[in-house]
Design a protein around this motif. Sequence first.
Motif, short mmCIF file in Angstrom:
data_model
loop_
_atom_site.label_atom_id
_atom_site.label_comp_id
_atom_site.label_asym_id
_atom_site.label_seq_id
_atom_site.Cartn_x
_atom_site.Cartn_y
_atom_site.Cartn_z
N ARG A 8 0.81 -1.21 0.00
CA ARG A 8 0.00 0.00 0.00
C ARG A 8 0.85 1.27 0.00
O ARG A 8 0.34 2.36 0.26
N TYR A 18 -7.89 -1.69 9.71
CA TYR A 18 -8.20 -3.09 9.38
C TYR A 18 -6.97 -3.80 8.83
O TYR A 18 -6.17 -3.22 8.11
N ALA A 19 -6.83 -5.08 9.18
CA ALA A 19 -5.87 -5.97 8.52
C ALA A 19 -6.76 -6.96 7.77
O ALA A 19 -7.36 -7.85 8.38
N TYR A 20 -6.86 -6.77 6.49
CA TYR A 20 -7.90 -7.42 5.69
C TYR A 20 -9.23 -7.14 6.39
O TYR A 20 -9.61 -5.98 6.50
N HIS A 38 -9.37 -4.41 1.09
CA HIS A 38 -7.99 -4.90 1.09
C HIS A 38 -7.40 -4.81 -0.31
O HIS A 38 -6.24 -4.42 -0.49
N ASN A 80 -4.29 1.53 9.93
CA ASN A 80 -5.36 1.95 9.00
C ASN A 80 -6.68 1.26 9.29
O ASN A 80 -7.52 1.12 8.43
N GLY A 87 2.11 -2.64 8.48
CA GLY A 87 0.70 -2.44 8.85
C GLY A 87 0.41 -2.85 10.28
O GLY A 87 1.22 -3.50 10.94
N ASP A 88 -0.79 -2.49 10.74
CA ASP A 88 -1.20 -2.86 12.10
C ASP A 88 -1.23 -4.39 12.24
O ASP A 88 -0.75 -4.94 13.23
N GLY A 89 -1.74 -5.06 11.22
CA GLY A 89 -1.79 -6.53 11.29
C GLY A 89 -0.41 -7.14 11.31
O GLY A 89 -0.10 -8.01 12.14
N ALA A 90 0.46 -6.65 10.44
CA ALA A 90 1.82 -7.20 10.34
C ALA A 90 2.61 -6.96 11.62
O ALA A 90 3.56 -7.71 11.91
N SER A 139 6.43 -11.10 0.54
CA SER A 139 5.04 -11.03 0.98
C SER A 139 4.81 -11.45 2.43
O SER A 139 3.80 -11.11 3.02
N MET A 140 5.75 -12.21 3.00
CA MET A 140 5.54 -12.67 4.37
C MET A 140 5.59 -11.46 5.31
O MET A 140 6.64 -10.88 5.55
N LEU A 141 4.43 -11.09 5.83
CA LEU A 141 4.35 -9.86 6.61
C LEU A 141 5.20 -9.94 7.88
O LEU A 141 5.22 -10.96 8.56
C1 LIG Z 1 2.81 -13.73 7.69
C2 LIG Z 1 1.64 -13.42 6.77
N1 LIG Z 1 0.40 -13.77 7.15
C3 LIG Z 1 -0.67 -13.51 6.35
C4 LIG Z 1 -0.48 -12.89 5.13
C5 LIG Z 1 -1.68 -12.60 4.21
N2 LIG Z 1 -1.99 -11.18 4.25
C6 LIG Z 1 -1.55 -10.34 3.26
S1 LIG Z 1 -1.99 -8.75 3.55
C7 LIG Z 1 -2.79 -9.15 4.99
C8 LIG Z 1 -3.40 -8.08 5.84
C9 LIG Z 1 -2.35 -7.11 6.31
O1 LIG Z 1 -2.88 -6.15 7.17
P1 LIG Z 1 -1.98 -4.96 7.70
O2 LIG Z 1 -0.65 -5.45 8.11
O3 LIG Z 1 -2.78 -4.24 8.73
O4 LIG Z 1 -1.76 -4.03 6.41
P2 LIG Z 1 -2.88 -3.34 5.48
O5 LIG Z 1 -3.30 -4.37 4.48
O6 LIG Z 1 -3.97 -2.89 6.36
O7 LIG Z 1 -2.18 -2.21 4.80
C10 LIG Z 1 -2.71 -10.52 5.23
C11 LIG Z 1 -3.29 -11.19 6.40
C12 LIG Z 1 0.85 -12.56 4.77
N3 LIG Z 1 1.12 -11.94 3.59
N4 LIG Z 1 1.89 -12.82 5.60
#
Ligand SMILES: Cc1ncc(C[n+]2csc(CCOP(=O)(O)OP(=O)(O)O)c2C)c(N)n1
Length: 338
Positions: free
Chosen positions: A76, A187-189, A254, A185, A155-158, A125-127
């Motif tokens: 993003r 949401y994470a997805y 997403h 932001n 990201g918040d999820g990562a 891609s591995m967050l």
């Molecule tokens: C370790 C890992 N788990 C799951 C995924 C799948 N995945 C890709 S993007 C995403 C959501 C990420 O959310 P966030 O980090 O908050 O970033 P945003 O998309 O909100 O910018 C997921 C779960 C991944 N790429 N890597």
Amino acid sequence: MTELSLETHGLTRENLLAIDYFLRLTRTLEERLVALFRQAKVIGGLYRSLGQEGESVAAAYALDYKQGDVVQPLIRNMGSILVAGAKPSDIIKQYMAKADSPTRGRELNIHFGHPDRDGFIGQISMLGDMIPVMAGITLAGRMQKRNLVGMAFIGDGASSTGAFYEGMNFATVQRLPLVVILENNGYAYSTPTAKQSAVKTLADKAHAFGCASEVVDGNDVLATYAAAKRAVDRARAGEGVTLIEAKTFRIKGHAEHDNQAYVPSALIEEWSAKDPVVRFEKALVDAGLAATSDFDAIQARVRSEVDTATDEAERSPMPRPEEAALGLFAGDGYWGKG
Ligand SMILES: Cc1ncc(C[n+]2csc(CCOP(=O)(O)OP(=O)(O)O)c2C)c(N)n1
């Protein structure tokens, strides 16, 4: 969140208009990519940054690319690599997997870049994993006495991954010149931040590492630039890692295939009213630093550049099937010497 400040933090009118150019370029290029996606010309997904362009552009603008600084985007953060010098035609060609795209159709979207040549790196891609990678890059820079600063977006999820914690801990212990922009932001997805983490504010995670931290309104372009610049200056002065939580919102799903039915429409409306580009331009006009005609001229330039880049990408060939097995290993000559 604070009101948009009219303090320009040392930025000249020329700098401010350059920031506006990158904001509008990011938005217009993404709009063009949406059109190409709907024509089935984009290979793979399309992940927009609508409503978040401000923090990607403003933070990346605080780096000094001539000095060798390196930015690490996630999907993003197209705005950050445009600031670093990425060409719109390369980005469109990547999305279309063309033969003359930077990865020659082997990787997609903004998964490309070399730290020395481009000032930005391609992500994996591995967050979470890019934090240890950026720790490595900034450690290497220090060992080579290059005084470069690295900036990582996450990201918040990562920021819930183990790799994030390990990388942040290592970088902080080593006092590496790393600035981490944690984009909250919402949401994470489809997972809201409150179901992702129990901390009051994500910047509190800095306590686990012992690094500096700041919380900033990510839709306030000038405030985000100022926070990033403070962190870059600290990093360059040998004062180590800063974690900046940029509070923003993902206005789109997403990716283009996601209708974000899980996001309450009131939230989208609330954040749409805080559009970072509109706020930035209004602040410049109110402060007498720019006029609507300046933005019209920037938009005309952006439109023409995006049109030219699109035409170039559309004319480019697809990769030849017989080359699919080349370039898999270093040293086979496919990518040049090495
Ligand atoms: C370790 C890992 N788990 C799951 C995924 C799948 N995945 C890709 S993007 C995403 C959501 C990420 O959310 P966030 O980090 O908050 O970033 P945003 O998309 O909100 O910018 C997921 C779960 C991944 N790429 N890597």
